[in-house]
Design a protein around this motif. Structure first.
Motif, PDB file in Angstrom:
ATOM      1  N   TYR A  32       0.910  -6.106   7.203  1.00 44.83           N
ATOM      2  CA  TYR A  32       0.660  -4.672   7.329  1.00 44.83           C
ATOM      3  C   TYR A  32       0.795  -4.201   8.780  1.00 44.83           C
ATOM      4  CZ  TYR A  32      -1.288  -5.465   2.698  1.00 44.83           C
ATOM      5  OH  TYR A  32      -1.454  -5.831   1.397  1.00 44.83           O
ATOM      6  N   ARG A  63      -1.415 -11.648   5.272  1.00 45.29           N
ATOM      7  CA  ARG A  63      -1.392 -10.303   4.684  1.00 45.29           C
ATOM      8  C   ARG A  63      -1.613  -9.244   5.766  1.00 45.29           C
ATOM      9  NH1 ARG A  63      -4.971 -10.493  -0.900  1.00 45.29           N
ATOM     10  NH2 ARG A  63      -3.296 -11.120  -2.322  1.00 45.29           N
ATOM     11  N   LYS A  64      -2.589  -9.489   6.639  1.00 46.39           N
ATOM     12  CA  LYS A  64      -2.895  -8.523   7.692  1.00 46.39           C
ATOM     13  C   LYS A  64      -1.707  -8.400   8.654  1.00 46.39           C
ATOM     14  CE  LYS A  64      -7.108  -7.043  10.001  1.00 46.39           C
ATOM     15  NZ  LYS A  64      -6.648  -6.496  11.278  1.00 46.39           N
ATOM     16  N   LYS A 113      -5.306 -14.389   4.219  1.00 43.27           N
ATOM     17  CA  LYS A 113      -5.857 -13.172   4.807  1.00 43.27           C
ATOM     18  C   LYS A 113      -5.088 -12.775   6.063  1.00 43.27           C
ATOM     19  CE  LYS A 113     -10.304 -12.512   5.100  1.00 43.27           C
ATOM     20  NZ  LYS A 113     -11.753 -12.753   5.380  1.00 43.27           N
ATOM     21  N   ASP A 125       0.378  -0.445   2.765  1.00 43.68           N
ATOM     22  CA  ASP A 125      -0.963  -0.944   2.458  1.00 43.68           C
ATOM     23  C   ASP A 125      -1.067  -1.467   1.027  1.00 43.68           C
ATOM     24  OD1 ASP A 125      -1.731  -0.280   4.977  1.00 43.68           O
ATOM     25  OD2 ASP A 125      -2.892   1.493   4.397  1.00 43.68           O
ATOM     26  N   ASP A 126      -1.682  -2.638   0.909  1.00 42.34           N
ATOM     27  CA  ASP A 126      -1.987  -3.277  -0.379  1.00 42.34           C
ATOM     28  C   ASP A 126      -0.738  -3.656  -1.174  1.00 42.34           C
ATOM     29  OD1 ASP A 126      -4.695  -3.049   0.156  1.00 42.34           O
ATOM     30  OD2 ASP A 126      -4.873  -1.118  -0.863  1.00 42.34           O
ATOM     31  N   GLN A 127       0.416  -3.750  -0.528  1.00 43.22           N
ATOM     32  CA  GLN A 127       1.648  -4.125  -1.226  1.00 43.22           C
ATOM     33  C   GLN A 127       2.176  -5.496  -0.797  1.00 43.22           C
ATOM     34  OE1 GLN A 127       2.941  -2.169  -3.769  1.00 43.22           O
ATOM     35  NE2 GLN A 127       0.996  -1.119  -3.381  1.00 43.22           N
ATOM     36  N   ALA A 171      -6.669 -11.979  -8.374  1.00 45.54           N
ATOM     37  CA  ALA A 171      -6.120 -11.053  -7.386  1.00 45.54           C
ATOM     38  C   ALA A 171      -4.599 -10.979  -7.526  1.00 45.54           C
ATOM     39  CB  ALA A 171      -6.483 -11.521  -5.986  1.00 45.54           C
ATOM     40  N   GLY A 192      -0.644  -9.944  -5.994  1.00 53.36           N
ATOM     41  CA  GLY A 192       0.020 -10.129  -4.709  1.00 53.36           C
ATOM     42  C   GLY A 192       0.682 -11.474  -4.527  1.00 53.36           C
TER      43      GLY A 192
END
Length: 402
Positions: A122, A118-119, A115, A129-131, A165, A167
Motif C-alpha cells: 500500500y 501488505r503494508k 503484515k 487499500d485492502d486490495q 481472511a 487476499g
C-alpha cells in the motif's frame, strides 16, 4: 513408576488430540541420539522438524542459555537489552540482510512478513487499500494460525476453522508460468518454501527459483522465502536459496535458529519492506528477548564454526546415495537435498507409519507424512558411521529379503 505406557496414557487423557505421535516417550537427548524413559537409545532422523540441526543439547548453546538465564531473561521491547543489537549484527552479517524483525515461532514470522509486505504494497507499491494479494503455493506449510491455514490446501488444516481472511491466491508449486499468470498489479508478494517439507520434501525443477526471482523483480513483487525448515544448513547451504544463486527480498528463519533450546524466529529483509513498520504497529512481548538472542547467537556461531553446513552437504549426498541403493519393492522414489530427505512408498506397501514403527524398533526415529512418505532429517552433526548404522535399519525394514 513412570513408564512409556503411563506417560502416553496421561497425554491421551488430559491433552488435546491435535497430534498423533509415534509411541515413544523421550527423556534425554545428546547429539544425534535421544533416549526414552526406559533408557533405550534411538538415532533421531527428524531433528524436531529441523529445529535441532546443531544436535540435541549442544553444550555451547546450553552454556549460553544457562549463563544468560542467570543474568537477564526478559525486558520486553519497552527497553533495550545488551543482546538484541549483537544478534542483529551477527545474523545480518551472516545472511547479508539489512533489517531484522525478531519473533518467537515460525508461524509468527510468517504472519509478520505478510503484515509487512501488505503494508509495503500500500505505502510503497501503491496498491489500493485492502486490495493487496499474496501468492502462495498448493501443498504449502507455513504454520497453523487462522491467517495461515486460510491459504493452506490441506483439508485437515482448513476444515472447520473458517471463515478465512481474503487476499491470497494459490498456484501450483514449481510452476513458474503459473506464477507469471497469477501476478496482477495488486500482487504484493509471493510466499514460498524453497523445498516443501511437510508436503513430503518436494523439490522444484532446476531453474525454477531463478525464474521466480526474475518475475518478482520485473513485476515489483516481494519474494518471501520461508526457510524455517530449509534454512540454517539443512540443505547443505546456509540458506536453500543459494542452490540457485538468488536472494529473497524477505527470508523467514526459525526452528534451528535456537538449536532447539527456545522458540526464536526472525524476519530478514531490508529497509524498504521492514521500514514500513512504525512503533505500535507490530510487536511481541517475548520477541527479541535477551535469553532468545543469546541462544540464537551461539546457535549460529556453532553452526558455522563446526562446519555443520558442509557436513550436511557431504553426508547428505552420501545418505541419499545409500538410500537410493536399497533394493526394495516397497520404495517408489527417494529424493533429497543435503540432509533433508524423503522416501516415497508404493501405496500397496501399507503406509509409511507402519514402517516408521519398524524403524523405531530397530533404533531409528523417522516420521511419516502424507500417508506414503517417510521424512528423514537427522541433526547436521551426524557422522558417516552413524549413517551406516541407520542404513542397517533402513535396509532391514525396507529392503527385499529372499
Amino acid at each position: 513408576m513412570t513408564t512409556t505406557k503411563t506417560l502416553i496414557a496421561l497425554e491421551d487423557r488430559l491433552g488435546a488430540h491435535n497430534y498423533r505421535p509415534l509411541d515413544v516417550a523421550l527423556a534425554r537427548g545428546e547429539g544425534v541420539y535421544v533416549y526414552d524413559v526406559d533408557g533405550t537409545r534411538y538415532l533421531d532422523c527428524l531433528s524436531a522438524y529441523s529445529a535441532v540441526n546443531q544436535g540435541h543439547c549442544h553444550p555451547k548453546i546450553l552454556q549460553a542459555l544457562v549463563e544468560q538465564a542467570g543474568k537477564l531473561t526478559l525486558t520486553s521491547r519497552a527497553f533495550h537489552n545488551d543482546q538484541l543489537g549483537l544478534f542483529y549484527e551477527e545474523i545480518a552479517a551472516l545472511t547479508g540482510s539489512h533489517k531484522v524483525l525478531p519473533m518467537n515461532t515460525g508461524a509468527e514470522a510468517v504472519e509478520s512478513a505478510i503484515k509487512a509486505v501488505r503494508k509495503w504494497g500500500y505505502e510503497v507499491k501503491g496498491i489500493p487499500d485492502d486490495q493487496a494479494e499474496i501468492i502462495v503455493c498448493a501443498n504449502n506449510f507455513h504454520g497453523r494460525t487462522i491467517g495461515i491455514v486460510g491459504f493452506s490446501t490441506d483439508p485437515d488444516a482448513r476444515g472447520g476453522f473458517g471463515p478465512f481472511a481474503p487476499g491470497f491466491r494459490v498456484i501450483p508449486f514449481g510452476d513458474a508460468e503459473a506464477l507469471e499468470q497469477a501476478i496482477t498489479p495488486n500482487t504484493a508478494g509471493f510466499l514460498v518454501e524453497p523445498i516443501q517439507g511437510e508436503a513430503g520434501v518436494l523439490i522444484p525443477p532446476p531453474g525454477y527459483f531463478a525464474r521466480v526471482r526474475e518475475l518478482c523483480t520485473a513485476h515489483n513483487v516481494v519474494l518471501i522465502l520461508d526457510e524455517i525448515q530449509t534454512g540454517l544448513g539443512r540443505t547443505g547451504k546456509l540458506l536453500a536459496e543459494e542452490h540457485e544463486g538468488i536472494e529473497a527480498d524477505v527470508t523467514l528463519l526459525g526452528k534451528a535458529l535456537s538449536g532447539g533450546f527456545y522458540p526464536v524466529s526472525a524476519v530478514l529483509s531490508n529497509s524498504e519492506v521492514l521500514g514500513v513498520l512504525q512503533p505500535g504497529q507490530h510487536g511481541s512481548t517475548f520477541g527479541g528477548n535477551p535469553l532468545a538472542c543469546a541462544v540464537a547467537r551461539m546457535a549460529l556461531k556453532v553452526l558455522v564454526e563446526e562446519d555443520m553446513i558442509g557436513n550436511a552437504e557431504r553426508l547428505g549426498t552420501y545418505f541419499l546415495d545409500q538410500l537410493t541403493s536399497i533394493r526394495s519393492n516397497h520404495i517408489k522414489a527417494v529424493r533429497g537435498r543435503g540432509l533433508m530427505l524423503a522416501i516415497d512408498l508404493h501405496p500397496e506397501a501399507g503406509g509409511a507409519r507402519d514402517f516408521c514403527y519398524r524403524l523405531r524398533d530397530r533404533g531409528v526415529l523417522a516420521k511419516d507424512t502424507h500417508t506414503d512418505t517417510i521424512r528423514i532429517a537427522p541433526p547436521l552433526v551426524i557422522t558417516k558411521a552413524q549413517i551406516d548404522d541407520a542404513m542397517g535399519a533402513f535396509e532391514a525394514v525396507l529392503g527385499d529379503h529372499p
